[in-house]
Write an enzyme that holds these catalytic residues in place. Structure first.
Site, PDB file in Angstrom:
ATOM      1  N   SER A 107       0.851  -1.196   0.000  1.00 38.38           N
ATOM      2  CA  SER A 107       0.000   0.000   0.000  1.00 38.38           C
ATOM      3  C   SER A 107       0.879   1.236   0.000  1.00 38.38           C
ATOM      4  O   SER A 107       2.051   1.161   0.394  1.00 38.38           O
ATOM      5  CB  SER A 107      -0.869   0.001   1.268  1.00 38.38           C
ATOM      6  OG  SER A 107      -1.557   1.232   1.388  1.00 38.38           O
ATOM      7  N   TYR A 127      -1.186  -1.059  10.379  1.00 33.59           N
ATOM      8  CA  TYR A 127      -1.267  -1.313   8.930  1.00 33.59           C
ATOM      9  C   TYR A 127      -0.002  -0.807   8.234  1.00 33.59           C
ATOM     10  O   TYR A 127       0.595  -1.500   7.410  1.00 33.59           O
ATOM     11  CB  TYR A 127      -2.505  -0.605   8.388  1.00 33.59           C
ATOM     12  CG  TYR A 127      -2.837  -0.832   6.934  1.00 33.59           C
ATOM     13  CD1 TYR A 127      -3.428  -2.027   6.510  1.00 33.59           C
ATOM     14  CD2 TYR A 127      -2.607   0.157   5.979  1.00 33.59           C
ATOM     15  CE1 TYR A 127      -3.780  -2.214   5.171  1.00 33.59           C
ATOM     16  CE2 TYR A 127      -2.950  -0.025   4.643  1.00 33.59           C
ATOM     17  CZ  TYR A 127      -3.542  -1.206   4.248  1.00 33.59           C
ATOM     18  OH  TYR A 127      -3.894  -1.399   2.927  1.00 33.59           O
TER      19      TYR A 127
HETATM   20  N1  LIG Z   1      -8.882  -0.729  -1.525  1.00 30.35           N
HETATM   21  C1  LIG Z   1      -7.910   0.158  -1.429  1.00 30.35           C
HETATM   22  O1  LIG Z   1      -8.097   1.358  -1.639  1.00 30.35           O
HETATM   23  C2  LIG Z   1      -6.523  -0.291  -1.048  1.00 30.35           C
HETATM   24  C3  LIG Z   1      -5.511   0.678  -0.935  1.00 30.35           C
HETATM   25  C4  LIG Z   1      -4.216   0.255  -0.610  1.00 30.35           C
HETATM   26  C5  LIG Z   1      -3.950  -1.087  -0.431  1.00 30.35           C
HETATM   27  N2  LIG Z   1      -4.961  -1.995  -0.525  1.00 30.35           N
HETATM   28  C6  LIG Z   1      -4.633  -3.398  -0.305  1.00 30.35           C
HETATM   29  O2  LIG Z   1      -5.159  -4.158  -1.381  1.00 30.35           O
HETATM   30  C7  LIG Z   1      -5.567  -5.442  -0.927  1.00 30.35           C
HETATM   31  C8  LIG Z   1      -7.018  -5.703  -1.288  1.00 30.35           C
HETATM   32  O3  LIG Z   1      -7.822  -4.682  -0.745  1.00 30.35           O
HETATM   33  P1  LIG Z   1      -9.409  -4.693  -0.948  1.00 30.35           P
HETATM   34  O4  LIG Z   1      -9.911  -3.412  -0.373  1.00 30.35           O
HETATM   35  O5  LIG Z   1      -9.737  -5.055  -2.344  1.00 30.35           O
HETATM   36  O6  LIG Z   1      -9.779  -5.948   0.014  1.00 30.35           O
HETATM   37  P2  LIG Z   1     -11.151  -6.376   0.729  1.00 30.35           P
HETATM   38  O7  LIG Z   1     -12.278  -5.985  -0.148  1.00 30.35           O
HETATM   39  O8  LIG Z   1     -11.162  -5.877   2.122  1.00 30.35           O
HETATM   40  O9  LIG Z   1     -10.968  -7.957   0.824  1.00 30.35           O
HETATM   41  C9  LIG Z   1     -10.734  -8.752  -0.301  1.00 30.35           C
HETATM   42  C10 LIG Z   1     -11.034 -10.185  -0.010  1.00 30.35           C
HETATM   43  O10 LIG Z   1     -10.144 -10.743   0.963  1.00 30.35           O
HETATM   44  C11 LIG Z   1     -10.794 -11.875   1.522  1.00 30.35           C
HETATM   45  N3  LIG Z   1     -10.151 -12.146   2.808  1.00 30.35           N
HETATM   46  C12 LIG Z   1     -10.088 -11.340   3.891  1.00 30.35           C
HETATM   47  N4  LIG Z   1      -9.377 -11.916   4.877  1.00 30.35           N
HETATM   48  C13 LIG Z   1      -8.977 -13.122   4.390  1.00 30.35           C
HETATM   49  C14 LIG Z   1      -8.203 -14.182   4.920  1.00 30.35           C
HETATM   50  N5  LIG Z   1      -7.719 -14.116   6.169  1.00 30.35           N
HETATM   51  N6  LIG Z   1      -7.974 -15.270   4.149  1.00 30.35           N
HETATM   52  C15 LIG Z   1      -8.477 -15.355   2.898  1.00 30.35           C
HETATM   53  N7  LIG Z   1      -9.216 -14.372   2.336  1.00 30.35           N
HETATM   54  C16 LIG Z   1      -9.465 -13.275   3.073  1.00 30.35           C
HETATM   55  C17 LIG Z   1     -12.245 -11.460   1.632  1.00 30.35           C
HETATM   56  O11 LIG Z   1     -13.084 -12.556   1.350  1.00 30.35           O
HETATM   57  P3  LIG Z   1     -13.802 -13.429   2.506  1.00 30.35           P
HETATM   58  O12 LIG Z   1     -14.173 -12.456   3.604  1.00 30.35           O
HETATM   59  O13 LIG Z   1     -14.961 -14.020   1.819  1.00 30.35           O
HETATM   60  O14 LIG Z   1     -12.758 -14.409   2.914  1.00 30.35           O
HETATM   61  C18 LIG Z   1     -12.406 -10.444   0.505  1.00 30.35           C
HETATM   62  O15 LIG Z   1     -13.128 -10.979  -0.573  1.00 30.35           O
HETATM   63  C19 LIG Z   1      -5.279  -5.448   0.598  1.00 30.35           C
HETATM   64  O16 LIG Z   1      -4.018  -5.996   0.846  1.00 30.35           O
HETATM   65  C20 LIG Z   1      -5.270  -3.973   0.951  1.00 30.35           C
HETATM   66  O17 LIG Z   1      -4.499  -3.707   2.092  1.00 30.35           O
HETATM   67  C21 LIG Z   1      -6.236  -1.629  -0.827  1.00 30.35           C
END
Ligand SMILES: NC(=O)c1ccc[n+]([C@@H]2O[C@H](COP(=O)([O-])OP(=O)(O)OC[C@H]3O[C@@H](n4cnc5c(N)ncnc54)[C@H](OP(=O)(O)O)[C@@H]3O)[C@@H](O)[C@H]2O)c1
Length: 255
Positions: free
Chosen positions: A146, A159
């Site tokens: 991130s 985080y």
């Molecule tokens: N969105 C942003 O703006 C942003 C910005 C910077 C970095 N990131 C990074 O990008 C990545 C994805 O972010 P996102 O916002 O798309 O994620 P998210 O929507 O919060 O989660 C994505 C998926 O992860 C699964 N998950 C959660 N915990 C899990 C575990 N322990 N084992 C297996 N699956 C798990 C969840 O499915 P289930 O609950 O069904 O298991 C969910 O479908 C993360 O690493 C986040 O830190 C995101």
């Protein structure tokens, strides 16, 4: 005939946390580039619509259910991949957990949990994935970190520490596995309008902040993360190793 640029034809990929959000987009993009993709999530029922949607496009995808923080479940999943496929070519370690609380409210247990999911689990996944890549001397490890890693803000210490550690781990994996034909890189997303961020996207104050801080003046659209994953997974990125590819509309270079 040479494969089309960025083709992942014949490759087997695993994307963790692919039921929705950025993980789903990256899994879809890899599959559209012709990889066979295993979509991971913790819950079969939540994973099913994602798998069905991609199968509906005629893509080669399958669910693989495990919690990335459950070592025994991860071991069983990798044993199943080894038995069935005998290899893995691409890992996208995407799962990330956030705990937006001031340091004074975080217990050591809270901190350990954040490091467990965001740093220790990707370490274990990368290690297991590499073991399946080493015999073929080809692999792509892609960690999702991130912009909160090199950058910090109040109320995000756990985080930021974990994601900063993940960028450091990217470099360590790159130097250790590079001699064996495996590259390791990270993707550092900025502000993306994913399901998890829905409340923030609707918040006028956050919108003003984004418009002021991000040179492109808007949230990232989830679809805009897919190209980075395909590039880093592809043959075209064969000499890119140990890099953190920031996808943030220019936010982290603006002040
Ligand atoms: N969105 C942003 O703006 C942003 C910005 C910077 C970095 N990131 C990074 O990008 C990545 C994805 O972010 P996102 O916002 O798309 O994620 P998210 O929507 O919060 O989660 C994505 C998926 O992860 C699964 N998950 C959660 N915990 C899990 C575990 N322990 N084992 C297996 N699956 C798990 C969840 O499915 P289930 O609950 O069904 O298991 C969910 O479908 C993360 O690493 C986040 O830190 C995101």
């Amino acid at each position: 005939m040479a494969a089309a640029p960025f083709s992942l034809d014949g490759k087997l990929a695993l994307v963790t946390g692919a039921a929705r959000g950025l993980g789903f987009v990256m899994a879809a993009s890899l599959a559209r580039a012709r990889a066979t993709v295993l979509l991971n999530g913790r819950d079969e029922a939540r994973l099913a619509p994602a798998v069905e949607a991609l199968r509906g496009e005629g893509l080669a995808v399958a669910p693989i259910v495990f919690d990335v923080a459950d070592e025994a479940a991860v071991a069983a999943a990798f044993a199943a991949i080894e038995r069935r496929d005998g290899r893995l070519d691409i890992l996208v370690s995407n799962v990330g957990l956030r705990d937006r609380r001031p340091i004074g409210e975080l217990s050591l247990g809270d901190m350990r949990r954040m490091l467990e999911v965001n740093l220790t689990a990707p370490f274990g996944l990368a290690k297991r994935a590499a073991a399946l890549m080493l015999p073929r001397r080809w692999g792509r490890l892609i960690l999702v970190t991130s912009i909160a890693g090199p950058l910090s803000r109040a109320g995000d210490a756990a985080y930021t520490a974990a994601k900063g550690g993940l960028a450091a781990l990217t470099r360590s994996l790159a130097v250790e596995y590079g001699p064996h034909g495996i590259t390791t890189n990270a993707i550092a997303p900025g502000f993306f309008a994913t399901e998890t961020n829905a409340d923030r996207v609707a918040d006028a104050e956050v919108r003003t902040f984004i418009e002021r801080r991000v040179p492109l003046r808007r949230w990232g659209r989830p679809a805009e993360i897919g190209g980075a994953a395909v590039f880093l997974a592809s043959e075209e990125a064969s000499y890119v190793n140990g890099h953190v590819l920031t996808v943030d509309g220019g936010m982290s270079v603006s002040f």
